[in-house]
Write a protein that holds these residues in place. Structure first.
Motif, PDB file in Angstrom:
ATOM      1  N   LYS A   4       0.838  -1.200   0.000  1.00 40.43           N
ATOM      2  CA  LYS A   4       0.000   0.000   0.000  1.00 40.43           C
ATOM      3  C   LYS A   4       0.879   1.258   0.000  1.00 40.43           C
ATOM      4  N   PRO A   5       0.359   2.380  -0.527  1.00 39.12           N
ATOM      5  CA  PRO A   5       1.059   3.659  -0.353  1.00 39.12           C
ATOM      6  C   PRO A   5       1.176   4.005   1.131  1.00 39.12           C
ATOM      7  N   ASP A   6       2.193   4.724   1.484  1.00 39.03           N
ATOM      8  CA  ASP A   6       2.432   5.073   2.888  1.00 39.03           C
ATOM      9  C   ASP A   6       1.222   5.748   3.516  1.00 39.03           C
ATOM     10  N   ALA A   7       0.586   6.653   2.784  1.00 36.41           N
ATOM     11  CA  ALA A   7      -0.548   7.384   3.348  1.00 36.41           C
ATOM     12  C   ALA A   7      -1.702   6.447   3.702  1.00 36.41           C
ATOM     13  N   GLU A   8      -1.894   5.398   2.916  1.00 37.20           N
ATOM     14  CA  GLU A   8      -2.947   4.426   3.225  1.00 37.20           C
ATOM     15  C   GLU A   8      -2.602   3.653   4.496  1.00 37.20           C
ATOM     16  N   ILE A   9      -1.334   3.286   4.651  1.00 35.95           N
ATOM     17  CA  ILE A   9      -0.908   2.578   5.863  1.00 35.95           C
ATOM     18  C   ILE A   9      -1.103   3.473   7.085  1.00 35.95           C
ATOM     19  N   MET A  10      -0.694   4.742   6.965  1.00 39.25           N
ATOM     20  CA  MET A  10      -0.849   5.678   8.074  1.00 39.25           C
ATOM     21  C   MET A  10      -2.322   5.862   8.441  1.00 39.25           C
ATOM     22  N   THR A  11      -3.182   5.900   7.420  1.00 37.69           N
ATOM     23  CA  THR A  11      -4.608   6.093   7.682  1.00 37.69           C
ATOM     24  C   THR A  11      -5.187   4.918   8.457  1.00 37.69           C
ATOM     25  N   GLU A  12      -4.840   3.706   8.058  1.00 41.00           N
ATOM     26  CA  GLU A  12      -5.324   2.538   8.795  1.00 41.00           C
ATOM     27  C   GLU A  12      -4.834   2.564  10.241  1.00 41.00           C
ATOM     28  N   LEU A  13      -3.573   2.923  10.439  1.00 46.00           N
ATOM     29  CA  LEU A  13      -3.025   3.018  11.786  1.00 46.00           C
ATOM     30  C   LEU A  13      -3.751   4.086  12.596  1.00 46.00           C
ATOM     31  N   PHE A  14      -3.989   5.236  11.967  1.00 45.75           N
ATOM     32  CA  PHE A  14      -4.661   6.329  12.673  1.00 45.75           C
ATOM     33  C   PHE A  14      -6.035   5.902  13.159  1.00 45.75           C
ATOM     34  N   TYR A  15      -6.822   5.298  12.286  1.00 44.51           N
ATOM     35  CA  TYR A  15      -8.176   4.903  12.676  1.00 44.51           C
ATOM     36  C   TYR A  15      -8.151   3.871  13.802  1.00 44.51           C
ATOM     37  N   LYS A  16      -7.228   2.932  13.743  1.00 40.33           N
ATOM     38  CA  LYS A  16      -7.154   1.906  14.784  1.00 40.33           C
ATOM     39  C   LYS A  16      -6.684   2.510  16.106  1.00 40.33           C
ATOM     40  N   ILE A  17      -5.678   3.382  16.052  1.00 34.99           N
ATOM     41  CA  ILE A  17      -5.186   4.022  17.283  1.00 34.99           C
ATOM     42  C   ILE A  17      -6.272   4.900  17.879  1.00 34.99           C
ATOM     43  N   ARG A  18      -6.983   5.654  17.027  1.00 32.95           N
ATOM     44  CA  ARG A  18      -8.072   6.492  17.529  1.00 32.95           C
ATOM     45  C   ARG A  18      -9.161   5.644  18.184  1.00 32.95           C
ATOM     46  N   GLU A  19      -9.456   4.505  17.577  1.00 39.17           N
ATOM     47  CA  GLU A  19     -10.464   3.606  18.140  1.00 39.17           C
ATOM     48  C   GLU A  19     -10.075   3.153  19.543  1.00 39.17           C
ATOM     49  N   PHE A  20      -8.807   2.798  19.730  1.00 36.13           N
ATOM     50  CA  PHE A  20      -8.352   2.378  21.053  1.00 36.13           C
ATOM     51  C   PHE A  20      -8.456   3.521  22.068  1.00 36.13           C
ATOM     52  N   TYR A  21      -8.060   4.727  21.664  1.00 30.30           N
ATOM     53  CA  TYR A  21      -8.152   5.855  22.588  1.00 30.30           C
ATOM     54  C   TYR A  21      -9.599   6.149  22.957  1.00 30.30           C
ATOM     55  N   GLU A  22     -10.490   6.055  21.986  1.00 23.87           N
ATOM     56  CA  GLU A  22     -11.904   6.328  22.265  1.00 23.87           C
ATOM     57  C   GLU A  22     -12.495   5.285  23.207  1.00 23.87           C
ATOM     58  N   LYS A  23     -12.063   4.039  23.084  1.00 22.02           N
ATOM     59  CA  LYS A  23     -12.592   2.969  23.927  1.00 22.02           C
ATOM     60  C   LYS A  23     -11.919   2.902  25.284  1.00 22.02           C
ATOM     61  N   GLU A  24     -10.602   3.066  25.308  1.00 23.55           N
ATOM     62  CA  GLU A  24      -9.837   2.801  26.517  1.00 23.55           C
ATOM     63  C   GLU A  24      -9.248   4.046  27.166  1.00 23.55           C
ATOM     64  N   GLY A  25      -9.297   5.184  26.464  1.00 25.16           N
ATOM     65  CA  GLY A  25      -8.692   6.390  27.004  1.00 25.16           C
ATOM     66  C   GLY A  25      -7.177   6.332  26.943  1.00 25.16           C
ATOM     67  N   GLY A  26      -6.553   7.235  27.663  1.00 24.08           N
ATOM     68  CA  GLY A  26      -5.101   7.303  27.654  1.00 24.08           C
ATOM     69  C   GLY A  26      -4.653   8.718  27.912  1.00 24.08           C
ATOM     70  N   PRO A  27      -3.368   8.919  28.168  1.00 19.63           N
ATOM     71  CA  PRO A  27      -2.857  10.275  28.426  1.00 19.63           C
ATOM     72  C   PRO A  27      -3.150  11.204  27.249  1.00 19.63           C
ATOM     73  N   LEU A  28      -3.814  12.314  27.546  1.00 19.27           N
ATOM     74  CA  LEU A  28      -4.123  13.334  26.550  1.00 19.27           C
ATOM     75  C   LEU A  28      -4.733  12.702  25.290  1.00 19.27           C
ATOM     76  N   LYS A  29      -5.743  11.898  25.489  1.00 22.74           N
ATOM     77  CA  LYS A  29      -6.321  11.147  24.378  1.00 22.74           C
ATOM     78  C   LYS A  29      -6.854  12.069  23.281  1.00 22.74           C
ATOM     79  N   GLU A  30      -7.279  13.296  23.667  1.00 23.51           N
ATOM     80  CA  GLU A  30      -7.843  14.220  22.677  1.00 23.51           C
ATOM     81  C   GLU A  30      -6.831  14.611  21.608  1.00 23.51           C
ATOM     82  N   ALA A  31      -5.550  14.493  21.923  1.00 23.24           N
ATOM     83  CA  ALA A  31      -4.532  14.801  20.912  1.00 23.24           C
ATOM     84  C   ALA A  31      -4.689  13.906  19.695  1.00 23.24           C
ATOM     85  N   ILE A  32      -5.238  12.715  19.903  1.00 23.27           N
ATOM     86  CA  ILE A  32      -5.487  11.781  18.804  1.00 23.27           C
ATOM     87  C   ILE A  32      -6.947  11.817  18.373  1.00 23.27           C
TER      88      ILE A  32
END
Length: 835
Positions: free
Chosen positions: A431-459
């Motif tokens: 995949k192009p780098d931007a597509e890989i980054m997008t998949e990572l972003f959505y998954k990381i955001r999902e974890f922060y929304e479900k589980e929280g974390g330090p300064l989660k709003e940054a993500i």
């Protein structure tokens, strides 16, 4: 890079020093040759007789790590012979500025500048004198003993040709010939340029190498003019873009300083990082930094997040903490990292002290390797000397698209943003780098929304509007045009804005309109821009990076303003306001960069120049409006001073009692580095490692060879690691051309093929014979035949031999940037099987 490669054709003298463009940047040589065909002189200064030296009218050798001595001697020659461009120097540099009388030069202060305390400079004595209104005191005659010009003259008075020759090994007659030729460009009708690369930057005085040449160019009036400038030849097509868009830890896109933990609010950040000046005519362009920072925050978090809140969510660096490459891997080696992304890189081969890097990777819990092919980093755990049963690191390989398998832009050496189209689809699951980054972003955001974390709003509050969205609000695919438009920036609400170039004239913008140029950006949150430098690249006229018109500008000097787009505002020669005299007349009308037609400037986009005779100094990115011959902003001195590399073949610095740069970070000091950080010959020369070594590129391979070593035709042309040495050294060591040898340093060893050649000659350093050898750094074990292969492993069609030359290089960096010193260190060379 102040000028583009095309502009080399206008130079009268070209100095190649710290680079080898004939081999490593061959397309640039088209324009160098065009200048030579016109009558220009080509000078090459290099430790070996390179391909560029073979094309030069004048070649001179120098010992690696002694460039400042050579260039300091040139400064002395220019001043002693009054060859400087006096009107330019007085009007456009800080040569007239008066410095604090308490300031001391190394010649009067045991080899260091005043203020050195515990490995760091207190710069109080480096300040300029000011009058009661805060305006810098000046001496337009350049005669005051405390003015910058006189301090410069005094500082480099020590750099006599005889002393420089003893330090560098360059014969006196060669030095004088170079000085005479290059100093001839200090006239308005002549131009000189310098082409450098990693041969200058990868030293403990790397920044000061470049600073020294910048001083020379300012003395000669060679900045801002056609055929002039200081040119950094990039090692690959998008190195310029990676720095423009903040691949480095200490900057945000557009060279905005990274927020610090001690600056908790946006107001505090702006107060700290926005320069001010009392100079009445200075434009002081960085006064606009609050506009650029506000627009960047808007690009990240959108208009729903208040600016102060957006700033509070941004990552902060701790004061005084360095997050550079060397420190990163040092901390990783000490077990301070859990995970690591190796994205489009191969640190197991490219990192200095690669044995330490490889060991550091084994201290991780996980690593993600994003690349086209498996490499020494992704498979470090089964490389030479590794025991997989003792390594806990879990490695994930994410195959990515190559440059021809995705669409987007690159920024080349001349700051040109050029659009490239996808030629073919990526193979398999790549995949192009931007597509890989997008998949990572959505998954990381999902974890922060479900589980929280330090300064989660940054993500969780990040905007991600880079393509058409599906019903869930996620983008279906990344559109590179959407990315380019966000980098350019938008108006976020309907607004009437005063024209920044015409007082009293206003223009109305609608919400969603692209911002025309960075001059229209606002500090109140009404505009966005992912990188202010690129504002104007994708605005009302569309994607300017995609332009391919060969129509030249009216001055006909090869600016080609409608071919791609150049930051800033499509300007092709930076600081071109210095190409005209204070009355607005071009220094050289035959090669005018800008000209006044009675109503406006024509030619290039004017930089830092008001109407003729307005008195505005042209170096608008400097608070005082003039270029810095005296540069108090650097960590290791306002003037460059010669210091020896940390590992060197001499017992002492012939220039002063201070042997090495006094403010470098020494990783061998207690509590600083690790057990793997060892040097040789720091206190006194180590007979176990008697030879200078330098690493360099070859044209057949690219970077660590992750791409090129898999190409059979390139592997056939350059099949393995070799070490280049002089005929004299080979005779002394009993080594024949083509024989296998072992090259050893204090940190490791590599096997290589001996290339015995007259391109290296022994140096006479203060009466002693000193030898230098060289290694290319493109090789690694993963494409060799003798490694352990497992079922399913990819095998190269043509095997290479040898491992990374960086197994030899030290963990030590420049005092300002921490770039590793890989161009000057000490080794031994022995025949394989010998002693």
């Amino acid at each position: 890079m102040t000028n583009h490669w095309v502009d080399f054709q206008h130079s009268d003298v070209i100095l190649i020093m710290g680079s080898n463009p004939a081999s490593n940047h061959p397309i640039s040589f088209k324009w160098i040759q065009k200048a030579v065909d016109r009558g220009a002189k080509l000078i090459c200064v290099d430790p070996r007789f390179t391909q560029s030296a073979a094309k030069a009218h004048l070649y001179a050798p120098l010992r690696s790590g002694t460039d400042i001595a050579v260039l300091g001697g040139m400064i002395k020659y220019i001043i002693d012979n009054k060859l400087y461009h006096q009107e330019y120097v007085k009007a456009y540099t800080n040569a007239t500025f008066l410095v604090n009388p308490a300031f001391k030069l190394p010649g009067d202060n045991k080899g260091v500048f005043s203020g050195l305390k515990e490995g760091k400079y207190d710069k109080a004595s480096w300040a300029f004198q000011t009058d009661g209104n805060g305006v810098v005191r000046k001496d337009p005659t350049l005669k005051h003993p405390h003015c910058v010009f006189q301090l410069l003259k005094k500082h480099y008075s020590r750099y006599t040709p005889e002393l420089v020759s003893r330090i560098t090994g360059t014969p006196v007659e060669k030095l004088l010939a170079i000085y005479k030729e290059y100093a001839s460009t200090g006239r308005p009708d002549r131009a000189g340029t310098i082409l450098y690369a990693m041969g200058w930057t990868q030293h403990t005085v790397g920044v000061q190498n470049i600073r020294t040449m910048s001083i020379i160019q300012l003395l000669l009036g060679n900045i801002g003019i056609a055929g002039g400038g200081v040119q950094a030849l990039r090692g690959e097509s998008n190195v310029q873009g990676s720095t423009d868009h903040a691949l480095l830890f200490h900057i945000l896109p557009g060279y905005l300083p990274t927020p610090a933990a001690s600056l908790p609010t946006l107001a505090a950040y702006n107060a700290k990082n926005t320069p001010s000046t009392k100079e009445p005519n200075s434009l002081n362009w960085w006064k606009n930094r609050p506009k650029y920072m506000a627009s960047y925050i808007r690009a990240i978090y959108g208009p729903q997040v208040p600016l102060d809140v957006g700033y509070s969510m941004m990552p902060k660096v701790d004061d005084g903490v360095n997050y550079s490459w060397l420190v990163l891997f040092d901390q990783m080696y000490k077990g301070k990292f859990t995970g690591f992304f190796a994205w489009g890189m191969n640190p197991a081969c490219s990192g200095a002290n690669s044995n330490k890097v490889r060991q550091a990777l084994g201290k991780l819990d996980w690593m993600v390797n994003v690349n086209l092919f498996d490499n020494e980093t992704g498979s470090f755990w089964r490389g030479p000397g590794m025991d997989p049963t003792k390594i806990k690191t879990e490695v994930f390989m994410l195959p990515c698209a190559s440059s021809v398998e995705k669409e987007g832009s690159i920024n080349n050496s001349g700051r040109w943003m050029q659009w490239r189209y996808k030629a073919v689809e990526p193979p398999g699951v790549a995949k192009p780098d931007a597509e890989i980054m997008t998949e990572l972003f959505y998954k990381i955001r999902e974890f922060y929304e479900k589980e929280g974390g330090p300064l989660k709003e940054a993500i969780t509050k990040l905007t991600w509007n880079y393509g058409p969205k599906d019903g869930t609000g996620k983008i279906r695919f990344v559109d590179p045009h959407a990315l380019a438009k966000e980098i350019n920036g938008f108006f976020l609400l309907d607004k009437s804005v005063e024209n920044p170039t015409k007082k009293g004239e206003f223009k109305a913008f609608k919400k969603g309109d692209p911002v025309p140029t960075f001059a229209w950006l606002q500090d109140d949150g009404s505009t966005s821009s992912g990188n202010w430098l690129f504002c104007g690249s994708y605005a009302d006229k569309g994607n300017l990076a995609a332009r391919r018109s060969t129509k030249d500008a009216p001055n006909g000097i090869g600016l080609y303003p409608e071919w791609a787009w150049s930051w800033p505002v499509n300007r092709r020669i930076i600081y071109n306001g210095a190409s005209v005299d204070p009355q607005g007349k071009p220094w050289n009308p035959k090669r005018a960069v800008i000209m006044w037609n009675g109503e406006k400037w024509v030619g290039d986009v004017p930089d830092g120049v008001g109407n003729p005779g307005a008195g505005r100094p042209p170096f608008i990115m400097k608070p005082h409006g003039v270029a810095s011959i005296f540069g108090p902003g650097l960590a290791d001195g306002p003037f460059p001073e010669h210091y020896e590399p940390l590992e060197c073949p001499v017992e002492s610095n012939l220039m002063s009692p201070q042997k090495n740069n006094p403010v470098i970070k020494r990783f061998d000091k207690p509590g600083v580095g690790s057990d793997m950080d060892v040097y040789s010959g720091v206190a006194s020369c180590d007979p176990k490692f008697p030879f200078i070594c330098s690493t360099y590129r070859i044209s057949e391979h690219w970077q660590t060879g992750v791409l090129t070593r898999w190409c059979p035709w390139l592997a056939e042309m350059q099949p393995g690691l070799w070490v280049e040495m002089s005929v004299e050294l080979a005779k002394d060591k009993g080594i024949g051309n083509g024989e296998k040898v072992i090259v050893k340093s204090a940190r490791g060893e590599v096997e290589a093929v001996a290339i015995v050649t007259p391109r290296f000659k022994p140096f006479n350093i203060d009466g002693n014979t000193i030898h230098e050898v060289g290694l290319p750094w493109h090789f690694g074990w993963i494409t060799t035949k003798d490694r352990k292969y497992q079922p399913g492993d990819k095998k190269a069609e043509v095997f290479t031999s040898g491992d990374s030359a960086n197994l030899l290089t030290p963990t030590i960096g420049d005092a300002n940037t921490m770039i590793p010193e890989t161009k000057a260190f000490m080794v031994n060379v022995v025949k394989k099987g010998g002693k």
